[in-house]
Scaffold this motif. Sequence first.
Motif, PDB file in Angstrom:
ATOM      1  N   ARG A 101      -1.110   7.342 -11.668  1.00 25.85           N
ATOM      2  CA  ARG A 101      -2.040   6.838 -10.677  1.00 25.85           C
ATOM      3  C   ARG A 101      -1.736   5.415 -10.246  1.00 25.85           C
TER       4      ARG A 101
ATOM      5  N   SER B 285      -3.444   2.186  -7.716  1.00 28.34           N
ATOM      6  CA  SER B 285      -4.412   1.583  -6.808  1.00 28.34           C
ATOM      7  C   SER B 285      -3.699   0.507  -6.006  1.00 28.34           C
ATOM      8  N   SER B 286      -3.681   0.676  -4.705  1.00 30.01           N
ATOM      9  CA  SER B 286      -2.912  -0.241  -3.872  1.00 30.01           C
ATOM     10  C   SER B 286      -3.620  -1.585  -3.720  1.00 30.01           C
TER      11      SER B 286
ATOM     12  N   SER C 125      -5.624   4.721  -2.542  1.00 32.21           N
ATOM     13  CA  SER C 125      -5.012   4.903  -3.856  1.00 32.21           C
ATOM     14  C   SER C 125      -4.152   6.160  -3.822  1.00 32.21           C
TER      15      SER C 125
END
Lengths: 114, 112
Positions: A22, A24-25, A73
């Motif tokens: 995963r 998260s930008s 994301s």
Amino acid sequence: ETGVTQSPTHLIKTRGQQVTLRCSSQSGHNTVSWYQQALGQGPQFIFQYYREEENGRGNFPPRFSGLQFPNYSSELNVNALELDDSALYLCASSLLRGFVRGYTFGSGTRLTVV
Amino acid sequence: GENVEQHPSTLSVQEGDSAVIKCTYSDSASNYFPWYKQELGKGPQLIIDIRSNVGEKKDQRIAVTLNKTAKHFSLHITETQPEDSAVYFCAAHSNTGNQFYFGTGTSLTVIP
């Protein structure tokens, strides 16, 4: 302004299993790119997502797939893991689909396949 | 596709000396060339970049030069310090694509 965060930081999987990584930008960035970095090598482009759609793919098989969510994301999924999939997986975010003044990289997820 | 080559793979210098890392690229459409520094356990961090319409760019102790005709670009670090020790990657990008092509990295060690 938050940076790019990736989870988990480390992961050990067995050959044949599936894994989800995963990312998260960075705040305000709408484009996410995933790279695979084998030990002692430079990062290799897997694919890029822009506004929830795949926007280019490198030389990786279909068992590498991804998603981007409305909040930008992203997930990287790898099916049928192979020993050679062991690597550092990097997520990078940017503001525009086209030109990027370098990426903002996360610290990566270290995947070990045994 | 693009092919980026980087040399040397390892480099050791005495503190205070200069370090030079060189890269070549193959695709004349590439027009943006960033350099990244990667410390152990971290992702690559952009340290300097240059566009193809510029021949040289400097930021304090680091500089990058680009020879578009010869398709090569170099990173120069002056007055090296122990905290400069890391792996450095060059990369190339073109407006016709959406990926960066990275070199294989240079492990720089600055000896105090």
